[in-house]
Write a protein that holds these residues in place. Structure first.
Motif, short mmCIF file in Angstrom:
data_model
loop_
_atom_site.label_atom_id
_atom_site.label_comp_id
_atom_site.label_asym_id
_atom_site.label_seq_id
_atom_site.Cartn_x
_atom_site.Cartn_y
_atom_site.Cartn_z
N TYR A 74 0.83 -1.21 0.00
CA TYR A 74 0.00 0.00 0.00
C TYR A 74 0.86 1.25 0.00
O TYR A 74 0.39 2.34 0.35
N GLY A 75 2.12 1.10 -0.38
CA GLY A 75 3.02 2.23 -0.51
C GLY A 75 4.46 1.77 -0.45
O GLY A 75 4.73 0.59 -0.17
N VAL A 76 5.36 2.69 -0.70
CA VAL A 76 6.79 2.35 -0.65
C VAL A 76 7.13 1.85 0.75
O VAL A 76 6.80 2.49 1.75
N LYS A 77 7.75 0.70 0.79
CA LYS A 77 8.17 0.03 2.02
C LYS A 77 7.01 -0.45 2.89
O LYS A 77 7.23 -0.94 4.00
N ASP A 78 5.78 -0.31 2.41
CA ASP A 78 4.61 -0.78 3.15
C ASP A 78 4.01 -2.00 2.47
O ASP A 78 3.44 -1.88 1.38
N THR A 79 4.16 -3.15 3.12
CA THR A 79 3.64 -4.38 2.54
C THR A 79 2.92 -5.20 3.60
O THR A 79 3.12 -4.98 4.81
N SER A 85 10.76 -0.77 -2.91
CA SER A 85 11.64 0.34 -2.59
C SER A 85 11.33 1.58 -3.42
O SER A 85 11.77 2.69 -3.08
N LYS A 86 10.59 1.38 -4.51
CA LYS A 86 10.15 2.48 -5.36
C LYS A 86 8.69 2.27 -5.69
O LYS A 86 8.21 1.12 -5.74
N THR A 87 7.95 3.34 -5.92
CA THR A 87 6.53 3.22 -6.24
C THR A 87 6.30 2.29 -7.42
O THR A 87 5.35 1.51 -7.42
N GLU A 88 7.15 2.37 -8.41
CA GLU A 88 6.89 1.66 -9.65
C GLU A 88 7.25 0.18 -9.65
O GLU A 88 6.84 -0.55 -10.54
N ASP A 89 8.00 -0.28 -8.67
CA ASP A 89 8.47 -1.67 -8.70
C ASP A 89 8.03 -2.44 -7.45
O ASP A 89 8.21 -1.98 -6.33
N PHE A 90 7.51 -3.64 -7.69
CA PHE A 90 7.08 -4.53 -6.59
C PHE A 90 7.68 -5.89 -6.90
O PHE A 90 7.33 -6.52 -7.90
N LEU A 91 8.60 -6.31 -6.07
CA LEU A 91 9.35 -7.54 -6.31
C LEU A 91 8.84 -8.68 -5.43
O LEU A 91 8.57 -8.48 -4.25
N LEU A 92 8.71 -9.84 -6.03
CA LEU A 92 8.31 -11.05 -5.31
C LEU A 92 9.49 -12.02 -5.32
O LEU A 92 10.01 -12.34 -6.39
#
Lengths: 116, 115
Positions: free
Chosen positions: B50-55, B69-76
């Motif tokens: 739900y935001g940078v560093k918020d998971t 770590s950035k708005t545009e990237d979500f790593l699994l």
């Protein structure tokens, strides 16, 4: 936890037949409701969604769905199906208890086959 | 199209190896999600952000970690892949912000095979 139940796992129809796919959910609070379609080998595409207002929702490709709050249902309908409607259909629910941010809960899907 | 790109599109990996899947979005959406799709199970939520560093964890988070770590990237990340993690993985974003949240848009998926 909320859950979503799709009544039919496999449906086979002939072209021009009418379609109704059942969907029930278990959450008692305010929800957003969705139907997605997945054509073979592709990603999910939104057919329609319900947030509030008129419980009869019209979507793309001639699909519609009716939200019946008292029955916790959101059934998908199409008056006359085409061969190109062959796909997997998913009902999904998002509760608004977490501000709506905590993702969708999906049903297990209905595999629809339309015979020419 | 919400501008979601998943990479790689296909991957075969060996049991016990770490694997990272990437989801990239171009439209600055706040909410991002990782799902896995398996026959007979539909799609199940792994983690969401739900935001940078918020998971936060979803229904099937065991064996997975995420980072944003950035708005545009979500790593699994699968720290140590197992055969039960063979699946198709979909990233999704939610349109809108605040009280005007919209629908969810899905990426094209990553087919992961663990041998």
């Amino acid at each position: 936890a909320q859950s979503v139940s799709q009544h039919n796992h496999h449906v086979i129809l002939s072209e021009a037949a009418s379609l109704e796919l059942g969907c029930n959910y278990s959450y008692g609070g305010t929800v957003n409701l969705f139907w997605y379609v997945q054509y073979p080998g592709q990603h999910l595409q939104l057919l329609l969604k319900y947030f509030s207002g008129d419980p009869l929702v019209k979507g793309i490709k001639g699909f519609e769905a009716e939200f019946i709050k008292s029955k916790f249902s959101f059934n998908l309908r199409k008056p006359s199906v085409q061969w190109s409607d062959t796909a997997e259909y998913f009902c999904a629910v998002n509760s608004l208890s977490g501000g709506g941010a905590d993702g969708l809960t999906f049903g297990k899907g209905t595999h629809l086959i339309i015979q020419p | 199209d919400a501008g979601i790109t998943q990479s790689p599109r296909h991957k075969v990996t060996e049991t016990g190896t770490p694997v990272t899947l990437r989801c990239h979005q171009t439209e600055n959406h706040r909410y991002m999600y990782w799902y896995r799709q398996d026959p007979g199970h539909g799609l199940r939520l792994i983690h969401y952000s739900y935001g940078v560093k918020d998971t936060d964890k979803g229904e099937v988070s065991d064996g997975y970690s995420v980072s944003r770590s950035k708005t545009e990237d979500f790593l699994l990340t699968l720290e140590s892949a197992t055969s039960s993690q063979t699946s198709v993985y979909f990233c999704a974003i939610r349109d809108g912000t605040g009280g005007d949240l919209g629908g969810y848009t899905f990426g094209s998926g990553t087919r992961l095979t663990v041998v």
